[in-house]
Write a protein that holds these residues in place. Sequence first.
Motif, short mmCIF file in Angstrom:
data_model
loop_
_atom_site.label_atom_id
_atom_site.label_comp_id
_atom_site.label_asym_id
_atom_site.label_seq_id
_atom_site.Cartn_x
_atom_site.Cartn_y
_atom_site.Cartn_z
N THR A 1 0.72 -1.16 -0.07
CA THR A 1 -0.02 -0.21 -0.20
C THR A 1 0.67 0.93 0.63
O THR A 1 0.59 1.94 -1.04
CB THR A 1 -1.12 0.02 1.13
N ILE A 2 1.75 1.08 0.97
CA ILE A 2 2.67 2.20 0.64
C ILE A 2 3.45 2.55 0.04
O ILE A 2 3.57 4.47 -0.85
CB ILE A 2 3.86 2.39 2.19
N ARG B 1 2.66 1.67 -3.12
CA ARG B 1 1.11 2.08 -4.15
C ARG B 1 1.30 3.69 -4.40
O ARG B 1 1.21 4.93 -4.70
CB ARG B 1 0.25 1.28 -3.93
N ILE B 2 1.46 3.89 -3.39
CA ILE B 2 0.68 5.42 -2.34
C ILE B 2 2.15 6.04 -3.06
O ILE B 2 1.96 7.54 -3.67
CB ILE B 2 0.82 5.71 -0.61
N ASN B 3 3.29 5.52 -2.59
CA ASN B 3 4.85 6.68 -3.33
C ASN B 3 4.30 6.58 -4.73
O ASN B 3 4.97 8.21 -5.27
CB ASN B 3 5.84 6.11 -2.46
N GLU B 4 4.30 5.51 -5.62
CA GLU B 4 4.04 5.68 -6.74
C GLU B 4 2.79 6.76 -7.00
O GLU B 4 3.33 7.62 -8.14
CB GLU B 4 3.79 4.39 -7.19
N LEU B 5 2.01 7.00 -6.90
CA LEU B 5 0.75 7.60 -7.35
C LEU B 5 1.21 9.64 -6.69
O LEU B 5 0.19 9.95 -7.57
CB LEU B 5 -0.86 7.65 -6.52
N CYS B 6 1.75 9.28 -5.72
CA CYS B 6 2.17 11.09 -5.42
C CYS B 6 3.29 11.35 -6.42
O CYS B 6 3.43 12.31 -6.86
CB CYS B 6 2.59 10.95 -4.31
N ALA B 7 4.43 10.69 -6.57
CA ALA B 7 4.66 10.72 -7.35
C ALA B 7 4.55 10.88 -9.22
O ALA B 7 4.88 11.96 -9.71
CB ALA B 7 6.38 9.76 -7.90
N GLU B 8 3.65 9.70 -9.35
CA GLU B 8 2.72 10.49 -10.34
C GLU B 8 2.38 11.82 -11.55
O GLU B 8 1.77 12.40 -11.74
CB GLU B 8 2.04 9.54 -10.91
N LEU B 9 1.36 11.71 -10.10
CA LEU B 9 0.90 12.81 -10.11
C LEU B 9 1.60 14.40 -8.88
O LEU B 9 0.96 15.37 -8.63
CB LEU B 9 -0.38 12.88 -8.13
N ARG B 10 2.23 14.16 -9.10
CA ARG B 10 3.43 15.30 -8.38
C ARG B 10 2.93 15.62 -7.09
O ARG B 10 2.99 16.72 -6.87
CB ARG B 10 4.08 16.37 -9.55
N LEU B 11 2.64 14.96 -6.50
CA LEU B 11 2.24 15.54 -4.88
C LEU B 11 3.53 15.43 -3.95
O LEU B 11 3.23 14.84 -2.88
CB LEU B 11 1.15 14.85 -4.16
N ASN B 12 3.83 16.21 -4.49
CA ASN B 12 5.79 16.31 -3.36
C ASN B 12 5.37 16.62 -1.71
O ASN B 12 5.81 15.73 -1.12
CB ASN B 12 6.18 17.42 -3.64
N VAL C 1 2.71 16.03 -0.59
CA VAL C 1 1.65 14.61 0.68
C VAL C 1 3.11 13.36 0.39
O VAL C 1 2.96 12.59 1.55
CB VAL C 1 0.73 14.26 -0.47
N LEU C 2 4.01 13.61 -0.30
CA LEU C 2 4.67 12.31 0.12
C LEU C 2 4.71 12.29 0.74
O LEU C 2 5.76 11.51 1.74
CB LEU C 2 5.48 12.60 -1.57
N GLU C 3 6.02 13.56 1.05
CA GLU C 3 7.38 13.75 2.41
C GLU C 3 6.36 13.56 3.38
O GLU C 3 7.08 13.22 4.81
CB GLU C 3 7.96 15.39 1.97
N GLY C 4 5.13 13.55 3.53
CA GLY C 4 4.43 14.49 5.05
C GLY C 4 3.67 13.13 5.29
O GLY C 4 3.59 13.17 7.10
N TYR C 5 2.72 12.88 4.76
CA TYR C 5 1.58 11.76 4.93
C TYR C 5 1.82 10.82 6.12
O TYR C 5 0.83 10.06 6.99
CB TYR C 5 0.88 11.29 3.34
N GLN C 6 3.45 10.38 5.90
CA GLN C 6 2.96 9.33 7.03
C GLN C 6 2.98 9.65 8.43
O GLN C 6 2.46 9.36 9.18
CB GLN C 6 4.22 8.17 6.25
N ALA C 7 4.32 10.81 8.57
CA ALA C 7 4.19 11.10 9.37
C ALA C 7 2.21 11.93 10.43
O ALA C 7 2.69 11.76 11.56
CB ALA C 7 5.15 12.11 9.79
N LEU C 8 2.16 12.60 8.98
CA LEU C 8 1.07 13.02 9.62
C LEU C 8 -0.73 11.79 10.50
O LEU C 8 -0.61 12.47 10.51
CB LEU C 8 0.58 14.43 8.13
N ALA C 9 -0.42 10.55 9.21
CA ALA C 9 -0.95 9.51 9.47
C ALA C 9 -0.71 9.05 11.26
O ALA C 9 -2.02 9.18 11.92
CB ALA C 9 -0.79 8.75 8.74
#
Length: 265
Positions: free
Chosen positions: A4-5, A7-18, A20-28
Amino acid sequence: MNPTIARINELCAELRLNGVLEGYQALADECAKEQLSYCDYLSKLLHTERKTRTERSSAAILKAARFPKLKPLESFDFASSKVNKIQVQELATLRFIENQENVLLLGPSGVGKTHLACSLGYIAAQQRLKVKFITAADLILQLEYAKSQGKLAHYLNKISGRIKLLIIDELGYVKFNAQQANLLFQLINKRYETGSIIITTNLSFLKWQEVLNNDEALTTAILDRLIHHSHILNINGDSYRLKQKKEAGVLPFNSKPKPRELIPS
Ligand code: ADP
Ligand code: MG
C-alpha cells in the motif's frame, strides 16, 4: 516495503504531490495519536501540499529573478545613507508594482542603488511576483540576440507580459549605438503603463543623451515614458565601500573617489 505504501508513493510521484509524499506518513501517525477524523487528516495533508507548492514556487521565482546577491532591505543601513527612508519604505509596500509605476535610483557608484533595487525585487519575489534582474549591458545583448534571430517581438512580449518587475541595473556605464538605443526604447515603450521597471544609474538625466547615441528625440521619448509614473530617488553621498574602508583605517579620511559622472547635488 508494504505494497500500500509503495502504491501511495508511486501515485504521489505520478501526480506530483510532493508535499503529500513527504508528509503523509508522519501526519498519519500524528492524527492517529490524536484520534482525529479522516477528514481532519485529509485537511492537514492538503495544507501540507499547498505549503510545499508555495515554497517551491517562491524558490523558483527567486531563482528566475537572477539577483546578483540576496540583499534584504533589513541589511540596508539607512543611518549611513542619504536616501529618503520614508520613500523606500513606501516602495517596500510594492504599491508601485500594483500601479505599474517605475523607480529610478540615481547616484554615484557605491551609494547602494543596486542594493536597494535588489531589496525591493526580493520583497516582490517573496510575494511571488515575477521579477527579472538584468544589467543594462546584458539586456541590450539579449535584445540584439533576439533581433538577430528574428525573435524580438517574442522577447519583448516575454519580458513585458509575465514579469511584474524588471530591474535594469547600471544604465550609463556602457554607451549604446543607434540600434541598441532603439532596442532600449522599444522595451521601455512596451512596458510603459503595463509593468514596473526599476532603473539604477550613475547618470543625471542631462547625461542620458550621451549614452543613448546622442539621439535627443529618442532620449526624450525614453525619459518621458520612464518618468511619467515614477518615483525618483536621488542618492547623494560617498561610496559605502569607501566609507567602510576609511572607517577601518584602510584609506585616509580625506581620500576621494576618482572623478566620474556624479549626480549634481
Ligand atoms: P551602487 O549600485 O550604488 O554602485 P551598491 O548597491 O552596489 O552600490 O553598494 C556597494 C556595496 O555597499 C554593496 O555591497 C552594498 O550592499 C553596500 N552598501 C551600500 N550602501 C549601503 C547601506 N546604506 N547599507 C548597507 N550596505 C550598503
Ligand atoms: Mg550598482
